[in-house]
Design an enzyme around this catalytic site. Structure first.
Site, short mmCIF file in Angstrom:
data_model
loop_
_atom_site.label_atom_id
_atom_site.label_comp_id
_atom_site.label_asym_id
_atom_site.label_seq_id
_atom_site.Cartn_x
_atom_site.Cartn_y
_atom_site.Cartn_z
CG ASP A 83 0.49 -16.13 12.54
OD1 ASP A 83 -0.05 -15.64 11.76
OD2 ASP A 83 0.22 -17.32 13.25
CG HIS A 110 -3.11 6.31 -0.61
ND1 HIS A 110 -3.08 7.09 0.81
CD2 HIS A 110 -3.38 5.05 -0.44
CE1 HIS A 110 -3.26 6.03 1.61
NE2 HIS A 110 -3.43 4.77 0.95
CD GLU A 143 -2.93 1.11 2.42
OE1 GLU A 143 -3.42 2.13 2.79
OE2 GLU A 143 -2.84 -0.02 2.86
#
Length: 424
Positions: free
Chosen positions: A269, A365, A80
């Site tokens: 994890d 973004h 992202e």
């Protein structure tokens, strides 16, 4: 030790960035080569089933972090845009005070044993009476862990729906610990059945690791972040998250953007931490994992608390990339890694909230997103059209024009690229 405050890190070419990280973490040529190679297929085949290859994601480094008085560069694996940059900027602002202060509790994991019995209250008393014997059976499964100061330490019993749920509390030291906890739960199940006459159903680790919490806090100066009005808006935005689960899901997702990226980089994890974090946020009605308050000086004080079952040994941490990430971080214990993760989550939340209440989330973004749109447009064009414009200068030029026009679309990118090729 060198500082993690590296001005203009995003502006320098990738090879120079790698050199900066090499200097910070005292890396070797072999270390750097790990980042640019894929694991041998035999190594991959030992990690999961049905392996046919490896899948690559971008590997970045968040700069500027000062945690408990120590500088860190934080490896992050994520697809992202703007996440790494946002974390780095938040860390830069936090270090104008004292950076982040973080701590973690003992690395104790919970193993759950579900017991079907007609007498749950009596069975609870019988199990607690034989606690030392049960703990011994568990610790016999890993005497090395016991010698290191870890191992099964206690038993807690809970009665739910006329069933008995036994919690085996295990100090797993510097491992994430799921495998040893599961092994211990299976080992003691037979003894529990003997003691109670009941029937064990489940024997499995819980990812709601409430005994293994990480906390961090920081204070951002109002003048550094846009004034007291921005402070008030961030607090108001968090109030909405606490009142509205639709907002809170995205609010907490922003926190996990940074934490997950670190966990992937270190071979941990991230799915276990994700599930535990959201479950922890739901214990008293789904709420924010962070708190934001205004100090008497009008500055913004933030804190975070969440379960953080991480490891620096075992599991995926044995992969070369994970070992390199831990070397860049310089962490030695699971608790230290948990502190870094908590600080990163707090930084990510601050950055997202500040963007949302000011310029909006899309501005950060759009630069990288627009470049990706240009690449997609190029790939959809004929070879003779795309060959002239398939270079970084053209990609940047077209991306900037898309942003300026406010029309970031593949169709418009193709129009611009065709115009470039027609005039080349």
């Amino acid at each position: 030790m060198p500082s993690s405050r590296i001005s203009g890190f995003y502006n320098i070419p990738p090879k120079e960035r790698a050199e900066k990280v090499r200097e910070f973490a005292n890396l070797t040529n072999d270390d750097i080569s790990v980042l640019q190679s894929i694991l041998p297929i035999d190594d991959l085949d030992r990690m999961i089933e049905n392996v046919i290859g490896a899948f690559s994601l971008p590997y970045g480094v968040a700069t500027n972090f000062l945690i408990n008085g120590r500088d860190y560069l934080i490896p992050m694996v994520i697809e992202e845009p703007s996440v790494v940059a946002a974390a780095s900027n938040a860390a830069r602002l936090a270090r104008n005070n004292f950076g982040f202060i973080a701590k973690a509790t003992k690395p104790v994991m919970i193993g759950q044993i579900q017991l079907k019995t007609d007498t749950p209250h009596l069975s609870k008393m019988m199990i607690l009476n034989e606690k030392e014997d049960i703990l011994k059976i568990a610790n016999d499964k890993d005497p090395v862990l016991k010698d290191l100061g870890g191992g099964a330490e206690d038993i807690v019993c809970r009665i739910l729906m006329n069933q008995l749920v036994i919690h085996l509390l295990v100090n797993v030291k510097d491992a994430m610990g799921a495998n040893i906890v599961n092994t211990m739960c299976e080992a003691v199940a037979g003894r529990i059945e003997e003691i109670t006459g009941g029937k064990v159903i489940l024997r499995i680790v819980s990812n709601l690791a409430i005994e293994r919490l990480a906390q961090a806090y920081a204070v951002f100066r109002k003048d550094d972040i846009g004034g007291e009005d921005v402070v008030d808006k961030i607090i108001s935005a968090t109030d909405l998250a606490n009142a509205d689960p639709f907002r809170c899901a995205t609010h907490n997702k922003g926190i996990m953007n940074g934490i997950d990226a670190l966990l992937i980089a270190t071979g941990n994890d991230f799915r276990a931490v994700e599930s535990g974090a959201h479950a922890y946020a739901s214990l008293n009605g789904y709420h924010s994992l962070t708190t934001w308050e205004k100090t008497k000086d009008g500055d913004l004080a933030g804190s975070i608390e969440l379960p953080m079952p991480l490891g620096v040994v075992g599991g995926g941490t044995i992969s070369p990339c994970a070992r390199l990430s831990l070397k860049i971080l310089g962490v030695k214990t699971s608790n230290e890694l948990s502190c870094v993760a908590a600080a990163l989550g707090l930084a990510q939340n601050f950055a997202a909230l500040r963007a949302l209440v000011t310029e909006g989330i899309q501005k950060g973004h759009m630069k990288l997103h627009s470049k990706n749109i240009v690449k997609i447009a190029m790939e959809s064009m004929m070879d003779n059209e795309s060959s002239i414009c398939n270079n970084n200068d053209i990609i940047n030029k077209v991306a900037d024009l898309l942003i300026k026009e406010g029309n970031i679309s593949v169709g418009r990118a193709k129009e611009i690229l065709k115009n470039i090729t027609n005039h080349a």
